[in-house]
Design a protein around this motif. Sequence first.
Motif, mmCIF file in Angstrom:
data_model
loop_
_atom_site.group_PDB
_atom_site.id
_atom_site.type_symbol
_atom_site.label_atom_id
_atom_site.label_comp_id
_atom_site.label_asym_id
_atom_site.label_seq_id
_atom_site.Cartn_x
_atom_site.Cartn_y
_atom_site.Cartn_z
ATOM 1 N N ARG A 163 40.191 82.350 39.553
ATOM 2 C CA ARG A 163 39.998 81.661 38.278
ATOM 3 C C ARG A 163 39.747 80.170 38.464
ATOM 4 N N GLU A 164 40.299 79.628 39.548
ATOM 5 C CA GLU A 164 40.190 78.196 39.805
ATOM 6 C C GLU A 164 39.949 77.982 41.299
ATOM 7 N N LEU A 165 39.378 76.825 41.621
ATOM 8 C CA LEU A 165 39.138 76.468 43.023
ATOM 9 C C LEU A 165 39.735 75.092 43.300
ATOM 10 N N VAL A 210 29.167 71.638 39.204
ATOM 11 C CA VAL A 210 29.960 72.201 38.099
ATOM 12 C C VAL A 210 29.221 71.959 36.791
ATOM 13 N N ASP A 211 29.021 73.019 36.020
ATOM 14 C CA ASP A 211 28.523 72.879 34.653
ATOM 15 C C ASP A 211 29.361 73.787 33.761
ATOM 16 N N ASP A 212 28.926 73.982 32.517
ATOM 17 C CA ASP A 212 29.766 74.738 31.596
ATOM 18 C C ASP A 212 29.948 76.192 32.018
ATOM 19 N N ASP A 213 28.992 76.701 32.787
ATOM 20 C CA ASP A 213 29.023 78.121 33.150
ATOM 21 C C ASP A 213 29.601 78.412 34.518
ATOM 22 N N ARG A 214 29.491 77.461 35.421
ATOM 23 C CA ARG A 214 29.856 77.799 36.808
ATOM 24 C C ARG A 214 30.455 76.605 37.542
ATOM 25 N N ALA A 215 31.198 76.917 38.563
ATOM 26 C CA ALA A 215 31.754 75.896 39.460
ATOM 27 C C ALA A 215 31.497 76.375 40.880
ATOM 28 N N ILE A 216 30.789 75.549 41.645
ATOM 29 C CA ILE A 216 30.482 75.922 43.026
ATOM 30 C C ILE A 216 30.931 74.783 43.936
ATOM 31 N N ILE A 246 37.734 67.843 38.640
ATOM 32 C CA ILE A 246 38.583 66.665 38.851
ATOM 33 C C ILE A 246 38.583 66.367 40.346
ATOM 34 N N ILE A 247 38.252 65.136 40.694
ATOM 35 C CA ILE A 247 38.244 64.724 42.104
ATOM 36 C C ILE A 247 39.217 63.551 42.238
ATOM 37 N N THR A 248 40.249 63.723 43.049
ATOM 38 C CA THR A 248 41.332 62.737 43.140
ATOM 39 C C THR A 248 41.496 62.292 44.592
ATOM 40 N N PRO A 249 41.700 60.989 44.826
ATOM 41 C CA PRO A 249 41.958 60.565 46.215
ATOM 42 C C PRO A 249 43.210 61.254 46.755
ATOM 43 N N LEU A 250 43.125 61.766 47.964
ATOM 44 C CA LEU A 250 44.272 62.496 48.534
ATOM 45 C C LEU A 250 45.422 61.554 48.845
ATOM 46 N N ILE A 260 40.795 65.403 46.932
ATOM 47 C CA ILE A 260 41.078 66.790 46.573
ATOM 48 C C ILE A 260 40.307 67.103 45.295
ATOM 49 N N VAL A 261 39.709 68.293 45.291
ATOM 50 C CA VAL A 261 38.858 68.731 44.188
ATOM 51 C C VAL A 261 39.554 69.868 43.449
ATOM 52 N N TYR A 262 39.502 69.793 42.116
ATOM 53 C CA TYR A 262 39.887 70.937 41.287
ATOM 54 C C TYR A 262 38.650 71.326 40.487
ATOM 55 N N ALA A 263 38.251 72.592 40.545
ATOM 56 C CA ALA A 263 37.032 72.984 39.844
ATOM 57 C C ALA A 263 37.170 74.357 39.211
ATOM 58 N N ARG A 264 36.661 74.463 38.000
ATOM 59 C CA ARG A 264 36.399 75.741 37.349
ATOM 60 C C ARG A 264 35.269 75.464 36.371
#
Length: 247
Positions: A189-191, A204-210, A239-243, A230-234
């Motif tokens: 569900r999430e990456l 990442v767009d409204d339909d997909r996260a790659i 969201i891309i956050t400095p580690l 670190i990346v959070y994607a769905r």
Amino acid sequence: MCRHLGYLGPDVSVGELIGWGENSLLRQSWAPRDMRHGGTINADGFGVGWWGQDAFSRYRSQQPLWSDPVLRETLPQIRSGAVVAATRSATVGMPVQATACAPFTDRTWAFSHNGLVKGWPETLGPLAEQLPVTDLLQLEAPTDSAALWLLLQRALAEQGPEKALTTLVRAVDAAAPKSRLNFLLGDGRELWATTWDHSLSVLVDDDRAIVMSEPFDDDPGWQSVPDRHIVYARPGHLIITPLEMGA
Ligand code: GLN
């Protein structure tokens, strides 16, 4: 370095996904564009995991991705909206075997690692001491990535994925400086993914996260992830956050 791919979106043919784009994961197995640190091809096996209606399935092989008939005979007929795949370039000294290929899984999580733990196995020793001996006896392959997966599973049992990944990257970097720790983790569900001295791009767009080590095409929507993030994607969310400052 190995190459990995995480996909969330409308159902697609798993076999076709691996061949998508002029710089597909398949092509990256024999002609990657952005190999760093001395690797040339990713021919030491591969793995594909996908989530179906109610279960996770996986196929791994020690053959090069391009030469395993599964790619033409089986994977094109499988459809999924959540896939994690990887093609491997074994680190010098580590064995070539199917069980060393990502994705590693406990059937909830699928995990991949691009990189290496510097000074493995000695440098990971102090971290592995926290693990029960029974866990260590179940190590799937004598590789840094399989050991990282054991450590991550422990962390995931105690904390959420973002915290578990962040803690693991920091702990490994402290124990084994100059390691390369690009992780990819999914639950269907999430990456989540990290960059630590290696390439990563997201679309990442409204339909997909790659999430992928290298973009598979020239779509202007690809974003290159800065190092040590670190990346959070769905679909619809990125969201891309400095580690170093992350959770
Ligand atoms: N060190 C890991 C292995 O040998 C990953 C290799 C890589 O990213 N090239 O499996």
